[in-house]
Design a protein around this motif. Structure first.
Motif, PDB file in Angstrom:
ATOM      1  N   PHE A 117     -32.478   6.085 -40.890  1.00 15.45           N
ATOM      2  CA  PHE A 117     -31.953   7.374 -41.202  1.00 15.45           C
ATOM      3  C   PHE A 117     -30.779   7.130 -42.354  1.00 15.45           C
ATOM      4  CE2 PHE A 117     -33.629   7.797 -36.889  1.00 15.45           C
ATOM      5  CZ  PHE A 117     -34.453   9.111 -37.094  1.00 15.45           C
ATOM      6  N   LYS A 118     -30.550   8.337 -42.954  1.00 11.86           N
ATOM      7  CA  LYS A 118     -29.378   8.404 -43.796  1.00 11.86           C
ATOM      8  C   LYS A 118     -28.300   9.244 -43.294  1.00 11.86           C
ATOM      9  CE  LYS A 118     -32.072   7.333 -47.714  1.00 11.86           C
ATOM     10  NZ  LYS A 118     -32.612   7.648 -49.095  1.00 11.86           N
ATOM     11  N   PHE A 119     -27.159   8.805 -43.599  1.00 12.13           N
ATOM     12  CA  PHE A 119     -25.874   9.596 -42.741  1.00 12.13           C
ATOM     13  C   PHE A 119     -25.047  10.057 -43.891  1.00 12.13           C
ATOM     14  CE2 PHE A 119     -27.683   6.825 -39.663  1.00 12.13           C
ATOM     15  CZ  PHE A 119     -27.716   7.668 -38.561  1.00 12.13           C
ATOM     16  N   ALA A 120     -24.522  11.321 -43.818  1.00 15.87           N
ATOM     17  CA  ALA A 120     -23.543  11.936 -44.873  1.00 15.87           C
ATOM     18  C   ALA A 120     -22.445  12.574 -44.031  1.00 15.87           C
ATOM     19  CB  ALA A 120     -24.110  12.531 -45.889  1.00 15.87           C
ATOM     20  N   ILE A 121     -21.215  12.639 -44.511  1.00 15.71           N
ATOM     21  CA  ILE A 121     -20.378  13.475 -43.678  1.00 15.71           C
ATOM     22  C   ILE A 121     -19.748  14.666 -44.848  1.00 15.71           C
ATOM     23  CG2 ILE A 121     -18.316  11.934 -44.320  1.00 15.71           C
ATOM     24  CD1 ILE A 121     -17.067  12.647 -41.767  1.00 15.71           C
ATOM     25  N   ASP A 122     -19.513  15.751 -44.415  1.00 18.36           N
ATOM     26  CA  ASP A 122     -19.039  16.773 -45.129  1.00 18.36           C
ATOM     27  C   ASP A 122     -17.683  16.641 -45.434  1.00 18.36           C
ATOM     28  OD1 ASP A 122     -18.183  19.164 -46.523  1.00 18.36           O
ATOM     29  OD2 ASP A 122     -19.496  20.198 -45.584  1.00 18.36           O
ATOM     30  N   THR A 123     -16.927  16.199 -46.431  1.00 16.78           N
ATOM     31  CA  THR A 123     -15.714  15.840 -46.426  1.00 16.78           C
ATOM     32  C   THR A 123     -14.842  17.017 -46.305  1.00 16.78           C
ATOM     33  OG1 THR A 123     -15.778  16.051 -48.707  1.00 16.78           O
ATOM     34  CG2 THR A 123     -15.858  13.784 -47.800  1.00 16.78           C
ATOM     35  N   GLN A 124     -15.131  18.229 -46.530  1.00 19.86           N
ATOM     36  CA  GLN A 124     -14.444  19.367 -46.474  1.00 19.86           C
ATOM     37  C   GLN A 124     -14.322  20.027 -45.066  1.00 19.86           C
ATOM     38  OE1 GLN A 124     -16.478  22.368 -49.053  1.00 19.86           O
ATOM     39  NE2 GLN A 124     -15.175  22.171 -50.657  1.00 19.86           N
TER      40      GLN A 124
ATOM     41  N   PRO B 132     -23.462  20.770 -49.966  1.00 20.10           N
ATOM     42  CA  PRO B 132     -24.142  19.741 -50.591  1.00 20.10           C
ATOM     43  C   PRO B 132     -23.325  18.869 -51.557  1.00 20.10           C
ATOM     44  CG  PRO B 132     -25.582  21.567 -50.591  1.00 20.10           C
ATOM     45  CD  PRO B 132     -24.294  22.227 -50.195  1.00 20.10           C
ATOM     46  N   LYS B 133     -22.426  19.564 -52.307  1.00 25.86           N
ATOM     47  CA  LYS B 133     -21.375  19.142 -53.109  1.00 25.86           C
ATOM     48  C   LYS B 133     -20.485  18.148 -52.670  1.00 25.86           C
ATOM     49  CE  LYS B 133     -22.060  22.631 -56.665  1.00 25.86           C
ATOM     50  NZ  LYS B 133     -21.304  23.627 -57.292  1.00 25.86           N
ATOM     51  N   THR B 134     -19.941  18.198 -51.394  1.00 32.33           N
ATOM     52  CA  THR B 134     -18.958  17.675 -50.619  1.00 32.33           C
ATOM     53  C   THR B 134     -19.653  16.387 -49.479  1.00 32.33           C
ATOM     54  OG1 THR B 134     -18.416  19.243 -49.078  1.00 32.33           O
ATOM     55  CG2 THR B 134     -17.069  19.278 -51.155  1.00 32.33           C
ATOM     56  N   LEU B 135     -21.033  16.456 -49.599  1.00 37.01           N
ATOM     57  CA  LEU B 135     -21.516  15.598 -48.589  1.00 37.01           C
ATOM     58  C   LEU B 135     -21.304  14.159 -49.176  1.00 37.01           C
ATOM     59  CD1 LEU B 135     -24.778  17.250 -47.600  1.00 37.01           C
ATOM     60  CD2 LEU B 135     -22.917  16.759 -46.104  1.00 37.01           C
TER      61      LEU B 135
END
Length: 190
Positions: free
Chosen positions: A72-79, A58-61
């Motif tokens: 919708f909402k979209f997020a990518i896990d940068t790690q 959740p900290k790197t989303l």
């Protein structure tokens, strides 16, 4: 001076060998004769893809813009971003519905063919489930939930070439400048 009769066949043999060798050397670099065309497209060979061992952090989303029409909402896990030597950029994406339910997927994008692939989904029991039917499909650009197109055009690809630096991909996803499409360079005087 007169060449002896017995030496003439040897001279013809040497001349014949030289002519045949010269013609073979000349044909060696010709792709139409050698069968190797340097301009022919290469056959895509995907590397091994292992499912992630962990859930998205959740900290790197990092949320990213997709379109005005999506709900919708979209997020990518940068790690999770992995730029593969096989031309595939793999990542975890989290999709959040208006009701707050979340779905996390492990996917890949090929810039050379503008295709995406779903490798698997993160299940409620805290494990990854592989997608047994996961094949490459064309990225759709004219739908409301065009998150793969937004990632490909805005961060992962530079036209039809893969961006090779994870840091460059992450910088392109900057929420203050990411537009979900091809990045437009800043012009002087604007």
């Amino acid at each position: 001076m007169h060449t002896p009769l017995f030496a003439r066949p040897r001279w013809f043999s040497y001349t014949g060998c030289i002519l045949v060798s010269a013609s073979l050397i000349g044909c060696y670099g010709d792709p139409m004769i050698s069968g190797v065309d340097p301009y022919a497209p290469t056959v895509f060979k995907e590397g091994n893809t292992a499912m992630p061992l962990v859930a998205p952090n959740p900290k790197t989303l990092l949320p990213f813009y997709v379109s005005e029409t999506t709900i919708f909402k979209f997020a990518i896990d940068t790690q999770s971003i992995l730029v593969g030597n096989d031309g595939v950029t793999r990542y975890m994406v989290q999709i959040t519905s208006p009701s707050g339910s979340k779905q996390t997927q492990y996917e890949g994008i090929r810039c050379d063919s503008y295709q995406a692939r779903l490798y698997g989904t993160y299940e409620a029991n805290s494990s990854w489930r592989e997608n047994p039917l996961g094949g490459w499909s064309a990225i759709k650009d004219n739908i409301p939930n065009r998150y793969q197109a937004a990632l490909a055009q805005g961060a992962i690809c530079n036209l039809s070439s893969q961006v090779k630096s994870v840091n460059t991909v992450i910088q392109s996803l900057n929420p203050n400048s990411f537009i979900g499409g091809n990045q437009v360079p800043d012009l002087p005087g604007k």
